[in-house]
Scaffold this motif. Structure first.
Motif, PDB file in Angstrom:
ATOM      1  N   TYR A   1       0.130  -8.173  -3.082  1.00  0.00           N
ATOM      2  CA  TYR A   1      -0.117  -7.486  -4.720  1.00  0.00           C
ATOM      3  C   TYR A   1       1.089  -6.633  -4.573  1.00  0.00           C
ATOM      4  O   TYR A   1       1.158  -6.007  -3.744  1.00  0.00           O
ATOM      5  CB  TYR A   1      -1.383  -7.192  -4.893  1.00  0.00           C
ATOM      6  N   HIS A   2       1.156  -6.197  -5.747  1.00  0.00           N
ATOM      7  CA  HIS A   2       2.279  -5.235  -6.238  1.00  0.00           C
ATOM      8  C   HIS A   2       1.730  -4.174  -7.275  1.00  0.00           C
ATOM      9  O   HIS A   2       1.874  -4.328  -8.297  1.00  0.00           O
ATOM     10  CB  HIS A   2       3.503  -5.541  -6.657  1.00  0.00           C
ATOM     11  N   GLY A   3       0.702  -3.427  -6.808  1.00  0.00           N
ATOM     12  CA  GLY A   3       0.115  -3.326  -5.379  1.00  0.00           C
ATOM     13  C   GLY A   3      -0.876  -2.394  -5.608  1.00  0.00           C
ATOM     14  O   GLY A   3      -1.565  -1.969  -6.608  1.00  0.00           O
ATOM     15  N   VAL A   4      -1.276  -1.690  -4.516  1.00  0.00           N
ATOM     16  CA  VAL A   4      -2.662  -0.699  -4.584  1.00  0.00           C
ATOM     17  C   VAL A   4      -1.981   0.746  -4.050  1.00  0.00           C
ATOM     18  O   VAL A   4      -1.179   0.756  -2.908  1.00  0.00           O
ATOM     19  CB  VAL A   4      -3.613  -1.102  -3.433  1.00  0.00           C
ATOM     20  N   THR A   5      -2.465   1.763  -4.612  1.00  0.00           N
ATOM     21  CA  THR A   5      -1.751   3.150  -4.189  1.00  0.00           C
ATOM     22  C   THR A   5      -3.219   3.777  -3.308  1.00  0.00           C
ATOM     23  O   THR A   5      -4.151   3.987  -3.783  1.00  0.00           O
ATOM     24  CB  THR A   5      -1.364   4.053  -5.259  1.00  0.00           C
ATOM     25  N   TYR A   6      -2.678   4.329  -2.317  1.00  0.00           N
ATOM     26  CA  TYR A   6      -3.511   4.913  -1.369  1.00  0.00           C
ATOM     27  C   TYR A   6      -3.775   6.395  -2.325  1.00  0.00           C
ATOM     28  O   TYR A   6      -3.039   7.092  -2.929  1.00  0.00           O
ATOM     29  CB  TYR A   6      -2.935   5.765  -0.176  1.00  0.00           C
ATOM     30  N   SER A   7      -5.076   6.647  -2.360  1.00  0.00           N
ATOM     31  CA  SER A   7      -5.748   7.683  -3.231  1.00  0.00           C
ATOM     32  C   SER A   7      -6.744   8.415  -2.911  1.00  0.00           C
ATOM     33  O   SER A   7      -7.806   7.768  -2.645  1.00  0.00           O
ATOM     34  CB  SER A   7      -5.963   7.485  -4.915  1.00  0.00           C
ATOM     35  N   PRO A   8      -6.870   9.583  -2.401  1.00  0.00           N
ATOM     36  CA  PRO A   8      -7.933  10.238  -1.634  1.00  0.00           C
ATOM     37  C   PRO A   8      -9.097  10.321  -2.515  1.00  0.00           C
ATOM     38  O   PRO A   8      -9.151  10.355  -3.787  1.00  0.00           O
ATOM     39  CB  PRO A   8      -7.350  11.825  -1.352  1.00  0.00           C
ATOM     40  N   GLU A   9     -10.468  10.406  -1.996  1.00  0.00           N
ATOM     41  CA  GLU A   9     -11.498  10.350  -2.794  1.00  0.00           C
ATOM     42  C   GLU A   9     -11.675  11.842  -3.695  1.00  0.00           C
ATOM     43  O   GLU A   9     -12.312  11.714  -4.676  1.00  0.00           O
ATOM     44  CB  GLU A   9     -12.786  10.376  -1.799  1.00  0.00           C
TER      45      GLU A   9
ATOM     46  N   TRP B   1       0.934  -1.218   0.056  1.00  0.00           N
ATOM     47  CA  TRP B   1      -0.031  -0.015  -0.031  1.00  0.00           C
ATOM     48  C   TRP B   1       0.946   0.930  -0.132  1.00  0.00           C
ATOM     49  O   TRP B   1       1.482   1.501   1.014  1.00  0.00           O
ATOM     50  CB  TRP B   1      -0.911  -0.150   1.365  1.00  0.00           C
ATOM     51  N   TRP B   2       1.155   1.899  -1.134  1.00  0.00           N
ATOM     52  CA  TRP B   2       1.847   2.903  -1.230  1.00  0.00           C
ATOM     53  C   TRP B   2       1.176   4.284  -0.891  1.00  0.00           C
ATOM     54  O   TRP B   2       0.100   4.649  -1.073  1.00  0.00           O
ATOM     55  CB  TRP B   2       2.312   3.256  -2.850  1.00  0.00           C
ATOM     56  N   TRP B   3       1.865   4.816   0.284  1.00  0.00           N
ATOM     57  CA  TRP B   3       1.317   6.258   0.799  1.00  0.00           C
ATOM     58  C   TRP B   3       2.108   7.300  -0.106  1.00  0.00           C
ATOM     59  O   TRP B   3       3.537   7.395   0.294  1.00  0.00           O
ATOM     60  CB  TRP B   3       1.571   6.269   2.325  1.00  0.00           C
ATOM     61  N   MET B   4       1.483   7.778  -1.184  1.00  0.00           N
ATOM     62  CA  MET B   4       2.273   8.918  -1.691  1.00  0.00           C
ATOM     63  C   MET B   4       2.603  10.035  -1.026  1.00  0.00           C
ATOM     64  O   MET B   4       1.506  10.669  -0.812  1.00  0.00           O
ATOM     65  CB  MET B   4       1.532   9.190  -3.205  1.00  0.00           C
TER      66      MET B   4
END
Length: 910
Positions: free
Chosen positions: A422-430, A29-32
């Motif tokens: 999984y590689h992977g899911v990115t944190y993305s604000p609504e 889970w990438w925290w950009m």
């Protein structure tokens, strides 16, 4: 702190095991930019939970431009508050949380001082002629970007016969050499320099030097920084995670020469010409082997074991990718709680209809044997979980389907993986517009992806599979020795980075690889074993016990050039105690350079000649040593039999549980497999378990002299679990349907309607189809640009025969289909073959069918790029395509979307 898993078994009732948090797939889970907040964290975790994810692995990285005011510095009070909120929210949902111990990769950051930063050995050469002073001072030639001058460690002089003298004392503080011995001399000035490597893809608050992994004091300092940051609070994460090594140019550390001499018994400085040489000379290979073994020792002791011990003191586990390291992968994987391998790129599978466009894949050829280093380390040291960073660069962004993912993940399962990340899911604000924040190297299967509403079907398949693959223990009969000293003796280069990208150099040419592959293809199950693992093994009941949980029946030593005396002694010890050992040939020599080389070689040869072979066998104590180049033939003589089921074209992996065994059978061949196969276990009862649908059934079986025979029918791309029971079991379940012969076919391909329900960039107009076809084949530009979900609906008349089975089959699905028959949900089709049993939902007379299709994200991304709509704007690398060039989808062709070919209902008499 030991492994944390509890063995699980399928209940005798035939029900599926409980789907635990660990059985579900997790995701990085990438925290950009660490631009996270409680509202979005809460919403996203709920979305992930509903999609069937079991946990997240927090990985802070660089951020998106324009959102800098939301950035949070790594390990600041605000960041720790977000971590605390995340863990509490996840736990409330029954999810787990891991985190990388840093930002980006590899370990490093602002807390890493220059002293503790990754270090390299620099050797500068000078030529000194008899009677002449050096024309240049011995001063470090500073490289661009280095922030401090390198430290002079020593100055050595070598004559024309490479005899060495240390002359460090003759160099003054200005670099002037006052030594003036007669003769021609090659002067080598040895400097300890810093690589200057910074953390790659660092997040705010994480920018800094990469850590010196070979230094205990540097690693201790790094760990103490985190201990202080956490301030004694347990944030409830499960494990700390370390990515693949990727520490470029780091090949040295403080006190390396002292450590080398203590471990190898001689002064490396006297042999530097051989360390630098790439000639294929015996002494060059031996010196390099010693150097690389010392690097391995320091990495294993000062980083991996040290880090794991520290994590345990914090009540945390460790999860580590050893591949890419300059060390013994087996021992490095074994030193952590959860060994993690990596699937990188796209594998070729001859499954008809499986899309694999050359323009959309990386020029790599993944080898599943590489994955077995991690699983072997786990099996042999009694650790149940083997994780995998999965789908790294599987294909070009936005073009990867579930159908492409399934055989790739099954290949990992077959190699012993049972804990998918999984590689992977990115944190993305609504509030970030479509397609949201995305990571440049990710599968990018996020909540914005058009496939997301169908993601749970894929996750459920993974979870059911892993619930079984985490049960019991691995059931592999062979232990195959990995001769790492042969790898370390490679004359080219200084470091030997054992990477997934260089298997053609260090793995494929070896007999170890060739024999392992041959044995696996013949139907044997095996694990790889290291020198240390052999040394830690004991014998009980003629089995080689590598841990309390694991044992092997035979130890195989493939053709090996170098083997330590200690390893040969341990092999003989095991044989004396009752073990069976097969040597393909006599090891040629001992590794490394020794002052008493001849006496050591003599000792090794005496140990070997202590065995008296008659017809290829030497009896020792309770066991025996066998000398054979025909491993399969010798194994059969020892009563170790292969699983002949592989002759059908099936691949398999086997797990052992208290009341029987599990077989995972996979058909990755190009043809359907419909035949009777033999299992090497005597079973009173056999149950079939379909991980796609969760259905179970009693499979007719018959005991044979060698085990149990069953008849299986698997089309290309299908997989199944078989549970064998040692004792007679009265399963309260139906007999598994026989799908071998069709008794009738009903074509329902005509007269369909398509309605678009949700997606980007806008909903196209409905379509009426005389015959089924993709919605992208109708000349509607809006439909061509659409990514989302659309419903295909129709009606048909049908005559149903009681007791028969009915399969709905679709020639092509682009890319996932949820199906309702007469208003009742029948299931999800997303993998080849596209088929679903609809026996329960069908009725006599008029029937309705609705098929919701989720297509790829590619078409809407192409639309954005064609219209010049900016959606990728990140610091650092921004966003690149699969070849690491600027991403541009504007020239893509339309990806077919919807249904195509015939839709039929097949009838089977039972």
């Amino acid at each position: 702190m030991g492994s944390q898993q509890v063995e699980k078994e399928v209940p005798a009732s035939g029900e599926w095991p409980e789907i635990t948090q660990t059985a579900k797939p997790w995701t990085r889970w990438w925290w950009m930019g660490n631009a996270v907040d409680e509202t979005n964290l809460s919403n996203l975790l709920e979305i992930y939970h509903k999609a069937g994810l079991g946990g997240v692995e927090i990985a802070p990285i660089y951020g998106a431009k324009g959102y800098e005011d939301r950035y949070i510095h790594f390990l600041s009070e605000d960041w720790l508050s977000m971590l605390d909120f995340t863990v509490n929210k996840a736990h409330g949902l029954g999810m787990g949380v891991d985190m990388t111990q840093g930002t980006g990769w590899p370990f490093g950051g602002p807390q890493v001082s220059v002293e503790n930063a990754a270090t390299r050995l620099v050797i500068q050469e000078y030529q000194k002629t008899d009677g002449e002073a050096l024309s240049t001072p011995i001063i470090f030639q500073k490289k661009k970007g280095t922030q401090s001058d390198a430290q002079l460690i020593a100055v050595m002089a070598y004559d024309q016969n490479t005899n060495a003298k240390e002359i460090t004392a003759y160099v003054d503080d200005k670099g002037k050499l006052t030594w003036d011995e007669t003769g021609e001399w090659n002067i080598k000035a040895i400097f300890m320099d810093k690589t200057g490597q910074m953390v790659k893809r660092a997040a705010p608050g994480g920018v800094g030097f990469t850590l010196d992994h070979f230094s205990k004091s540097a690693v201790d300092s790094y760990n103490s920084y985190f201990k202080k940051a956490f301030a004694g609070k347990d944030y409830g994460i499960r494990a700390f995670y370390n990515d693949s090594f990727e520490v470029y140019g780091a090949d040295f550390t403080t006190n390396f020469f002292e450590e080398f001499e203590k471990r190898r018994g001689y002064d490396l400085k006297e042999f530097l010409p051989y360390l630098e040489s790439e000639e294929n000379l015996d002494i060059v290979r031996r010196v390099k082997s010693d150097y690389r073994e010392t690097i391995n020792d320091l990495l294993l002791t000062n980083f991996t074991k040290n880090w794991t011990n520290w994590a345990h003191s914090q009540s945390k586990l460790t999860k580590n990718q050893a591949h890419g390291s300059p060390g013994n992968l087996l021992d490095l994987y074994a030193a952590v709680d959860i060994p993690e391998c990596e699937t990188f790129g796209s594998s070729y599978f001859p499954i008809p209809g499986l899309r694999r466009d050359s323009a959309d894949i990386r020029n790599v050829d993944p080898d599943p044997i590489m994955l077995k280093f991690a699983s072997s380390a786990a099996h042999l040291t009694g650790k149940n979980l083997v994780s995998s960073e999965t789908f790294t660069w599987l294909g070009e962004h936005f073009k990867s389907s579930f159908a492409q993912m399934k055989p790739e993940v099954e290949q990992a399962f077959l190699a012993g993986v049972n804990h998918i990340f999984y590689h992977g899911v990115t944190y993305s604000p609504e509030d970030v517009p479509y397609p949201g924040w995305l990571f440049y190297a990710s599968l990018n299967l996020t909540q914005q992806n058009s496939l997301w509403p169908h993601f749970k079907g894929f996750n459920d398949y993974i979870a059911r599979s892993q619930a079984i693959l985490q049960a019991g223990k691995a059931d592999n009969e062979l232990l195959v020795y990995w001769p790492v000293y042969d790898v370390w003796a490679e004359p080219k280069g200084r470091m030997e980075m054992i990477t997934v990208h260089a298997v053609d150099e260090w793995l494929h040419p070896t007999e170890f690889y060739k024999q392992s592959k041959k044995l696996m293809e013949a139907g044997y199950s095996l694990d790889f074993i290291s020198d240390d693992m052999i040394g830690n093994s004991e014998v009980a009941n003629s089995l080689i016990k590598t841990s309390e949980q694991n044992s092997g029946k035979v130890l195989i030593i493939p053709e090996t050039e170098f083997m330590p005396i200690g390893t040969l002694k341990n092999i003989l010890r095991l044989a004396e105690a009752g073990a069976k050992v097969i040597f393909q040939s006599k090891p040629k020599s001992i590794p490394g350079l020794h002052i008493d080389q001849k006496s050591r070689e003599s000792e090794f040869n005496q140990l070997w000649t202590s065995m008296s072979f008659e017809e290829g066998k030497s009896t020792l104590g309770k066991g025996g040593i066998y000398l054979s180049d025909e491993l399969g033939k010798t194994l059969a003589q020892l009563g170790i039999y292969r699983e002949s089921l592989v002759d059908s074209g099936l691949d398999f992996i086997r797990r052992k549980v208290a009341d029987g065994s599990y077989y995972f059978l996979v058909n990755h061949s190009s043809d359907a497999i419909s035949q009777t196969i033999s299992l090497n276990t005597k079973a009173e009862t056999v149950m079939a378990m379909d991980p796609l649908t969760s259905k179970t059934g009693l499979l007719p079986s018959q005991q044979t002299a060698g085990g149990t025979s069953v008849t299986v029918h698997l089309k290309s791309g299908e997989s199944i679990f078989l549970k064998t029971f040692d004792q007679k079991t009265n399963l309260q379940i139906a007999v598994w349907p026989d799908y071998s012969k069709t008794s009738g076919t009903t074509d329902i391909s005509k007269n369909w309607e398509v309605n678009f329900t949700q997606g980007q960039p806008k909903l196209p107009s409905p379509q009426a189809l005389v015959i089924i076809k993709p919605w992208t084949d109708n000349g509607d530009p809006e439909a061509d640009d659409f990514s989302g979900q659309a419903g295909y609906s129709s009606e048909f008349e049908f005559r149903k025969t009681t007791g028969n089975q009915y399969l709905l089959t679709i020639d092509k699905v682009y890319e996932s289909a949820k199906i309702w028959i007469n208003g009742a949900y029948a299931g999800n089709i997303w993998s080849i073959p596209y088929q679903l049993d609809i026996s329960e939902q069908l009725q006599n007379g008029k029937n309705t069918i609705r098929i919701e299709i989720a297509n790829l994200m590619a078409n809407s991304i192409r639309c954005l790029d064609r219209n010049g709509i900016e959606w990728r704007n990140y610091h650092e690398i921004n966003f690149v395509n699969i070849d690491y060039k600027p991403f541009d989808a504007s020239n893509w062709k339309t990806m077919p979307s919807g249904l195509d070919g015939k839709i039929e209902i097949l009838e089977f008499d039972q």
